[in-house]
Write an enzyme that holds these catalytic residues in place. Structure first.
Site, PDB file in Angstrom:
ATOM      1  N   VAL A 121       0.829  -1.199   0.000  1.00 27.83           N
ATOM      2  CA  VAL A 121       0.000   0.000   0.000  1.00 27.83           C
ATOM      3  C   VAL A 121       0.871   1.261   0.000  1.00 27.83           C
ATOM      4  CG1 VAL A 121      -1.793   1.276   1.263  1.00 27.83           C
ATOM      5  CG2 VAL A 121      -1.863  -1.221   1.185  1.00 27.83           C
ATOM      6  N   CYS A 122       2.022   1.198   0.642  1.00 22.17           N
ATOM      7  CA  CYS A 122       2.870   2.390   0.826  1.00 22.17           C
ATOM      8  C   CYS A 122       3.243   3.081  -0.486  1.00 22.17           C
ATOM      9  CB  CYS A 122       4.114   2.036   1.626  1.00 22.17           C
ATOM     10  SG  CYS A 122       3.745   1.492   3.322  1.00 22.17           S
TER      11      CYS A 122
END
Length: 231
Positions: free
Chosen positions: A77-78
């Protein structure tokens, strides 16, 4: 506390008499909202230049700032969050906002991450390397058991006061468009003394409590309707 001004909560040491036992730990609020931005300095990687640098709280003073913690490089997700912020850098620059993404990785990891992750091929942000976790601890988002930071995002006004914070677990990314909406709202409130109702976006109706506070008290529905709020 009225909602028409942003005050600063100053931490003060408790007064202790000679016969009173010393408190071992100072009690503080669990939120940093309305408190001054913690002081910090750390190594960083400037993706715009490809060089290592340093970044500090001093560089945010007198400006609108966003300190944005994320768990780690080379995760899932980062990079989507970082890429989303980077895609809006022209808008953020237009608003005069300094954005600082930070994780517990080293500056070397940041460089490699930016060079190899396809989503970050046009990255122009400077990434803070909080590899000791000390900065994330100051902001209250470090997880000791995991050795990583939560997704914590803090909006800081030009007075160095944190006016908004959002902290979420690692499985769901945050919205950069919501960040921009909040920044525009806070900048409007800061410059005019008016307040922004729920869902406010630039160009929509505000509440002029700076001039009509007495008339508006208990009578907000005469100024704005639920249809206007949700529009």
């Amino acid at each position: 506390m009225p909602c028409d001004t942003t005050k600063v909560i100053e931490d003060t040491e408790p007064i202790v008499s000679e016969n009173q036992p010393k408190q071992e730990e100072k009690k503080m609020s669990s939120t940093l909202v309305m408190r001054r931005m913690p002081e910090f300095e750390m190594e960083a990687y400037d993706a715009a230049t490809g060089h290592y640098t340093t970044i500090s709280s001093e560089q945010l003073k007198g400006k609108w700032g966003v300190v944005c913690f994320y768990p780690a490089d080379f995760t899932f997700v980062c990079p989507t969050e970082i890429a989303a912020m980077n895609s809006q850098r022209d808008k953020l620059n237009e608003l005069g906002v300094v954005v600082v993404p930070i994780s517990g990785d080293t500056k070397f990891s940041h460089k490699r991450f930016a060079e190899t992750e396809p989503l970050l091929k046009d990255l122009q942000l400077t990434m803070g390397a909080d590899n000791t976790g000390n900065v994330a601890r100051k902001f209250g988002v470090w997880i000791e058991q995991e050795g990583v930071a939560l997704r914590g995002r803090f909006i800081i006004n030009p007075d160095g006061v944190i006016v908004a914070e959002e902290t979420v677990a690692d499985s769901v990314g945050r919205s950069v468009m919501e960040l921009i909406r909040q920044l525009e709202a806070w900048q409007h409130a800061y410059s005019t003394g008016e307040v922004c109702p729920a869902n406010w976006r630039k160009g929509k109706k505000t509440l002029p409590v700076n001039t009509d506070v007495e008339q508006m008290t208990g009578n907000v529905g005469q100024y704005i309707t639920i249809e206007e709020i949700l529009a």
